[in-house]
Design a protein around this motif. Structure first.
Motif, PDB file in Angstrom:
ATOM      1  N   ARG A  23      61.035  76.001  34.697  1.00 15.08           N
ATOM      2  CA  ARG A  23      62.306  75.832  33.989  1.00 15.08           C
ATOM      3  C   ARG A  23      62.287  76.613  32.699  1.00 15.08           C
ATOM      4  O   ARG A  23      61.231  77.007  32.211  1.00 15.08           O
ATOM      5  CB  ARG A  23      62.601  74.361  33.739  1.00 15.08           C
ATOM      6  N   LYS A  24      63.472  76.802  32.149  1.00 11.87           N
ATOM      7  CA  LYS A  24      63.628  77.406  30.828  1.00 11.87           C
ATOM      8  C   LYS A  24      64.564  76.524  30.024  1.00 11.87           C
ATOM      9  O   LYS A  24      65.595  76.077  30.535  1.00 11.87           O
ATOM     10  CB  LYS A  24      64.190  78.826  30.930  1.00 11.87           C
ATOM     11  N   ASP A  25      64.173  76.273  28.804  1.00 13.53           N
ATOM     12  CA  ASP A  25      64.973  75.450  27.903  1.00 13.53           C
ATOM     13  C   ASP A  25      65.173  76.210  26.606  1.00 13.53           C
ATOM     14  O   ASP A  25      64.279  76.930  26.162  1.00 13.53           O
ATOM     15  CB  ASP A  25      64.259  74.126  27.606  1.00 13.53           C
ATOM     16  N   GLY A  26      66.328  76.039  26.011  1.00 13.20           N
ATOM     17  CA  GLY A  26      66.591  76.738  24.768  1.00 13.20           C
ATOM     18  C   GLY A  26      67.334  75.892  23.773  1.00 13.20           C
ATOM     19  O   GLY A  26      68.086  74.979  24.138  1.00 13.20           O
ATOM     20  N   ILE A  27      67.079  76.185  22.532  1.00 10.34           N
ATOM     21  CA  ILE A  27      67.837  75.594  21.434  1.00 10.34           C
ATOM     22  C   ILE A  27      67.915  76.655  20.337  1.00 10.34           C
ATOM     23  O   ILE A  27      66.911  77.308  20.025  1.00 10.34           O
ATOM     24  CB  ILE A  27      67.204  74.279  20.925  1.00 10.34           C
ATOM     25  N   THR A  31      63.640  80.013  23.091  1.00 14.44           N
ATOM     26  CA  THR A  31      63.538  79.685  24.510  1.00 14.44           C
ATOM     27  C   THR A  31      62.121  79.232  24.803  1.00 14.44           C
ATOM     28  O   THR A  31      61.162  79.850  24.352  1.00 14.44           O
ATOM     29  CB  THR A  31      63.871  80.903  25.390  1.00 14.44           C
ATOM     30  N   LEU A  32      62.014  78.148  25.544  1.00  9.46           N
ATOM     31  CA  LEU A  32      60.726  77.667  26.040  1.00  9.46           C
ATOM     32  C   LEU A  32      60.710  77.874  27.543  1.00  9.46           C
ATOM     33  O   LEU A  32      61.660  77.503  28.237  1.00  9.46           O
ATOM     34  CB  LEU A  32      60.530  76.186  25.749  1.00  9.46           C
ATOM     35  N   THR A  33      59.638  78.461  28.047  1.00  5.57           N
ATOM     36  CA  THR A  33      59.467  78.636  29.481  1.00  5.57           C
ATOM     37  C   THR A  33      58.343  77.731  29.947  1.00  5.57           C
ATOM     38  O   THR A  33      57.255  77.746  29.368  1.00  5.57           O
ATOM     39  CB  THR A  33      59.138  80.101  29.830  1.00  5.57           C
ATOM     40  N   THR A  34      58.628  76.942  30.973  1.00  3.53           N
ATOM     41  CA  THR A  34      57.618  76.076  31.579  1.00  3.53           C
ATOM     42  C   THR A  34      57.173  76.703  32.887  1.00  3.53           C
ATOM     43  O   THR A  34      57.995  77.000  33.752  1.00  3.53           O
ATOM     44  CB  THR A  34      58.180  74.664  31.850  1.00  3.53           C
TER      45      THR A  34
END
Length: 155
Positions: A23-27, A31-34
């Motif tokens: 997954r990829k999460d962003g704020i 961006t954070l990639t898991t």
């Protein structure tokens, strides 16, 4: 009714060993990639022995947080199902961006001898639950498969 999370939408009956973007999460601008480091075949092979997975966690986290990309590392830890580990990193990344890092991590574990870092009563909540030989067994299989199927192991 609760929404089904993304990792439960993956067909674990066909999931192969590999290095996947989970997954990829962003704020804001971050961006954070898991990454999913799938080390065994879910529901087709036994889950990893807990002590081996614990040793992989200690060695991999130590390697990753001491290397050239240490500032990119957010987290490394085991999956609850004991079929692999998650690596969370800063950046909008692909599996190809971390392939060499993961192979180097495997080589570090395979070559490691001595006391497991962080495996004392003062440093770990279950410090006696370690198995270096079994950790090397699983990592050897994972690395060999990853190298043999480099292109097909990515998602």
């Amino acid at each position: 009714m609760m929404e089904k999370i993304e990792s439960f939408k993956i067909d674990h009956l066909t999931l192969e060993r590999g290095l996947y973007v989970s997954r990829k999460d962003g704020i804001n601008d971050c961006t954070l990639t898991t990454f999913d480091l799938r080390m065994t075949l879910p529901n087709r092979e036994p889950a990893m022995e807990t002590a081996a997975l614990h040793t992989i966690e200690h060695l991999a986290a130590t390697f990753l947080r001491n290397g050239e990309r240490k500032n990119d590392i957010v987290y490394f830890g085991p999956m609850g199902c004991r079929t692999g580990c998650y690596l969370v990193m800063f950046g909008d990344l692909r599996s190809t961006d971390v392939y060499d890092l993961i192979v180097d991590m495997c080589d570090f574990i395979l070559g490691y001898e001595g006391d497991i870092p962080g495996a004392t009563a003062a440093e770990c909540g279950n410090y006696l639950d370690q198995n270096l030989a079994a950790a090397k067994y699983y990592i050897n299989i994972y690395k060999n498969d990853l190298v043999a199927h480099r292109r097909s192991s990515y998602k």
